[in-house]
Scaffold this active site. Sequence first.
Site, short mmCIF file in Angstrom:
data_model
loop_
_atom_site.label_atom_id
_atom_site.label_comp_id
_atom_site.label_asym_id
_atom_site.label_seq_id
_atom_site.Cartn_x
_atom_site.Cartn_y
_atom_site.Cartn_z
N HIS A 99 2.82 46.23 -15.62
CA HIS A 99 2.41 47.71 -15.23
C HIS A 99 3.20 48.78 -16.31
CE1 HIS A 99 2.52 51.76 -13.58
NE2 HIS A 99 1.52 51.18 -12.62
N GLU A 171 -5.63 50.03 -16.60
CA GLU A 171 -4.80 51.20 -16.12
C GLU A 171 -4.62 52.05 -17.34
OE1 GLU A 171 -2.96 51.18 -12.08
OE2 GLU A 171 -1.26 50.61 -13.59
P1 13P Z 1 -1.55 57.26 -10.10
O1 13P Z 1 -2.73 56.60 -9.11
O2 13P Z 1 -0.41 57.80 -9.45
O3 13P Z 1 -2.09 57.75 -11.36
O4 13P Z 1 -1.10 55.69 -10.47
C1 13P Z 1 -1.63 54.62 -10.84
C2 13P Z 1 -0.79 53.51 -10.93
O5 13P Z 1 0.16 53.45 -11.92
C3 13P Z 1 -1.21 52.49 -10.23
O6 13P Z 1 -0.15 51.34 -10.45
#
Ligand code: 13P
Length: 260
Positions: A99, A171
């Site tokens: 992450h 992401e």
């Molecule tokens: P948000 O949905 O708060 O933007 O975060 C995304 C995230 O980092 C999920 O791992």
Amino acid sequence: MTRRPLIVANWKMHHTRTAAEDWCSKWHELREDEPWPERIEIGVAPAFTALKTLRARGRSLTLALVGQNCHQEPFGPFTGEVSAGMLEDAGCAMVIVGHIERRQHYGETDRLIAQKVKAVREAGMVPIVCVGESENQRESGRTEPIIESQLRHALSLVSLARGAEIVVAYEPVWAIGTGRVAQPEQAEAAQAFLRGILASITNRDVAGDARILYGGSVNPDNASVLAEQPHVDGFLVGGASLDAGTFHRIVKAFAPLVGD
Ligand code: 13P
């Protein structure tokens, strides 16, 4: 859709055991009122302290338990760390690895992430491998080489025989916690690209079966149009997963796309 949708709530450093209990109670009520097709898989990644609470409640709610992070070694003198085997022992089926918050705040490198992916596989769980470009990288046209490099490194120490052994989460850094969700066509393009890379690392069957999730400012208003993208097989949801009602509305975005 052919792949089973997977929607994972990443609670990050939120929710005590009591809050987790409350979330589960509300989730139970929502599911009773408005069930959705069994084909939709739901995971929750709580803080380590709430794993036991989720395990106790999660089984009857058919929630898969997900770890937020693990150490790369199976055991040893690593104060404050939790191994993949310990997460498996606590009931986890999946673990989030790579992450951006771990890369940025704890200096996690591609090499370390590869070791963690290996540790998760060796403990018999499925890694949710996160990749994503920064705003600068996108603006300078480097999205594809960046996410390709992250994915290739992350999978460099494992060999995958089936699509079920891996989940990838796209992401984009600029979309996480900012309210700036990726446009559906941006998510689709990046995720189709990642599937192609996965096919070149493994093979077409593995890549065709593996789930690729989108994460970054997903909410009930943008979930449906994202869910309709052919290469978006689910979501990794941060802020909007903390409230069971809001998360439930996101999950429902996939209901019209799968059979009963
Ligand atoms: P948000 O949905 O708060 O933007 O975060 C995304 C995230 O980092 C999920 O791992």
